[in-house]
Write an enzyme that holds these catalytic residues in place. Sequence first.
Site, mmCIF file in Angstrom:
data_model
loop_
_atom_site.group_PDB
_atom_site.id
_atom_site.type_symbol
_atom_site.label_atom_id
_atom_site.label_comp_id
_atom_site.label_asym_id
_atom_site.label_seq_id
_atom_site.Cartn_x
_atom_site.Cartn_y
_atom_site.Cartn_z
ATOM 1 C CB ALA A 84 52.690 -111.704 69.948
ATOM 2 N N GLY A 127 48.722 -111.551 73.281
ATOM 3 C CA GLY A 127 49.652 -110.686 74.013
ATOM 4 C C GLY A 127 49.000 -109.388 74.472
ATOM 5 C CD GLU A 130 49.857 -113.746 76.847
ATOM 6 O OE1 GLU A 130 50.161 -113.297 75.721
ATOM 7 O OE2 GLU A 130 50.214 -114.861 77.243
ATOM 8 C CD GLU A 150 47.545 -116.388 72.804
ATOM 9 O OE1 GLU A 150 46.400 -116.763 73.186
ATOM 10 O OE2 GLU A 150 48.168 -115.464 73.350
HETATM 11 N N1 CAA Z 1 49.630 -109.823 64.322
HETATM 12 C C1 CAA Z 1 49.843 -109.268 63.123
HETATM 13 N N2 CAA Z 1 48.876 -108.651 62.395
HETATM 14 C C2 CAA Z 1 47.644 -108.601 62.920
HETATM 15 C C3 CAA Z 1 47.348 -109.161 64.177
HETATM 16 C C4 CAA Z 1 48.398 -109.789 64.899
HETATM 17 N N3 CAA Z 1 48.228 -110.333 66.128
HETATM 18 N N4 CAA Z 1 46.025 -108.969 64.437
HETATM 19 C C5 CAA Z 1 45.532 -108.300 63.382
HETATM 20 N N5 CAA Z 1 46.505 -108.069 62.452
HETATM 21 C C6 CAA Z 1 46.373 -107.371 61.176
HETATM 22 C C7 CAA Z 1 45.659 -108.203 60.136
HETATM 23 O O1 CAA Z 1 46.559 -109.106 59.517
HETATM 24 C C8 CAA Z 1 45.162 -107.146 59.206
HETATM 25 O O2 CAA Z 1 46.242 -106.702 58.403
HETATM 26 P P1 CAA Z 1 46.002 -106.447 56.812
HETATM 27 O O3 CAA Z 1 45.035 -105.309 56.766
HETATM 28 O O4 CAA Z 1 47.360 -106.082 56.317
HETATM 29 O O5 CAA Z 1 45.455 -107.701 56.275
HETATM 30 C C9 CAA Z 1 44.822 -105.993 60.127
HETATM 31 O O6 CAA Z 1 45.515 -106.247 61.346
HETATM 32 C C10 CAA Z 1 43.333 -105.912 60.464
HETATM 33 O O7 CAA Z 1 42.918 -107.188 60.927
HETATM 34 P P2 CAA Z 1 41.695 -107.989 60.275
HETATM 35 O O8 CAA Z 1 41.511 -107.645 58.852
HETATM 36 O O9 CAA Z 1 41.888 -109.439 60.612
HETATM 37 O O10 CAA Z 1 40.490 -107.375 61.122
HETATM 38 P P3 CAA Z 1 39.131 -108.088 61.536
HETATM 39 O O11 CAA Z 1 38.284 -107.025 62.140
HETATM 40 O O12 CAA Z 1 38.566 -108.909 60.446
HETATM 41 O O13 CAA Z 1 39.562 -109.120 62.717
HETATM 42 C C11 CAA Z 1 40.737 -109.775 64.707
HETATM 43 C C12 CAA Z 1 40.110 -108.614 63.907
HETATM 44 C C13 CAA Z 1 39.640 -110.712 65.194
HETATM 45 C C14 CAA Z 1 41.428 -109.149 65.920
HETATM 46 C C15 CAA Z 1 41.731 -110.551 63.830
HETATM 47 O O14 CAA Z 1 42.638 -109.623 63.229
HETATM 48 C C16 CAA Z 1 42.556 -111.551 64.576
HETATM 49 O O15 CAA Z 1 42.081 -112.640 64.853
HETATM 50 N N6 CAA Z 1 43.818 -111.210 64.900
HETATM 51 C C17 CAA Z 1 44.750 -112.117 65.547
HETATM 52 C C18 CAA Z 1 44.454 -112.255 67.040
HETATM 53 C C19 CAA Z 1 45.389 -113.278 67.648
HETATM 54 O O16 CAA Z 1 45.403 -114.425 67.286
HETATM 55 N N7 CAA Z 1 46.206 -112.832 68.638
HETATM 56 C C20 CAA Z 1 47.197 -113.680 69.282
HETATM 57 C C21 CAA Z 1 48.548 -113.493 68.650
HETATM 58 S S1 CAA Z 1 49.774 -114.639 69.214
HETATM 59 C C22 CAA Z 1 50.220 -114.071 70.741
HETATM 60 O O17 CAA Z 1 49.808 -113.007 71.177
HETATM 61 C C23 CAA Z 1 51.173 -114.946 71.514
HETATM 62 C C24 CAA Z 1 51.474 -114.475 72.902
HETATM 63 O O18 CAA Z 1 51.019 -115.059 73.858
HETATM 64 C C25 CAA Z 1 52.359 -113.348 73.161
#
Ligand code: CAA
Length: 276
Positions: A84, A127, A130, A150
């Site tokens: 998400a 998400g 999911e 998360e």
């Molecule tokens: N939401 C918004 N933006 C996201 C995102 C997310 N879930 N995941 C990645 N991005 C964005 C980053 O902010 C980044 O944007 P910028 O270039 O503007 O900074 C871009 O995507 C690239 O990401 P990274 O620079 O972080 O890339 P990386 O290769 O270093 O890392 C990653 C990749 C491990 C996937 C890391 O981006 C990450 O940990 N992302 C979040 C994953 C996460 O926590 N997901 C759960 C979300 S909450 C949820 O889903 C609740 C639910 O149950 C529905």
Amino acid sequence: MTSTASMTKPPRENAPPPGATESLILAETDGAVGIIRFNRPKVLNALNPELMTQLADQLEAWDADDSLHVLLITGGDRAFAAGADIGDMAERSVVEMEQRNQFATWDRIRRVRKPIVAAVSGFALGGGCELMMMCDVVVASETAQIGQPEINLGVMPGAGGTQRLTRAVGKAVAMDMILTGRFMDAGEALQRGLVSRVVPPEHCYTEALKIARLMASKGPIALRIAKEAVNKAFESSLAEGVEYERKLFYMLFATDDQKEGMRAFVDKRRPKFEGK
Ligand code: CAA
């Protein structure tokens, strides 16, 4: 945006023309297969409410379209979807989250009756995982990284992850993933029954499309009813599920497709299903 094409590559990521509404998904059809690709590559296909609404709208439209029998969802090489959209949620209050009820859109996807194939490369997190688990057949690339991270954000899965992951891999592994936030690679996901097949990255989309085309060649009513019956296994006792399955099995004898399928076998020819 929907177009029709016969292809071995997913719909291409692109930017909208100036002034046009941003299309967060790209949609194309291939015969009786409807294909959707997420189109937010810069944020690893983070699933914001607008994208989820476009996805649910397209899936529902195709679910009601008799010319399509199977649906396919894919992302990019680097990410199926990284979850998400965190930026969209970060500063929201509990009241806003409750009033917004964003997961109601996800329930619309759960109710899609046609089989959904997922082609998953790279990250399928939060998400994204999911949503993957809401699909029916999952083809994972060797690059897939699957997880529910998360916990690292001070929250927990909110779109069914605690329930679907536990049913898919069992309590011990689900707890390990959800409480530590660790990622599973494709090999482990296959071994644990979370994905259906693992293929080299260059074959992920074509393999998923091949499976979707094969499924689309079957009787469309039987496809939908079989999906319903398998899903019933998650909602009922064994005895109730077996009873339910039997009724659906008998019900299929009211279809032309059953007569055609069985007659074709007896006649030693290929069946021609009409979805009737
Ligand atoms: N939401 C918004 N933006 C996201 C995102 C997310 N879930 N995941 C990645 N991005 C964005 C980053 O902010 C980044 O944007 P910028 O270039 O503007 O900074 C871009 O995507 C690239 O990401 P990274 O620079 O972080 O890339 P990386 O290769 O270093 O890392 C990653 C990749 C491990 C996937 C890391 O981006 C990450 O940990 N992302 C979040 C994953 C996460 O926590 N997901 C759960 C979300 S909450 C949820 O889903 C609740 C639910 O149950 C529905």
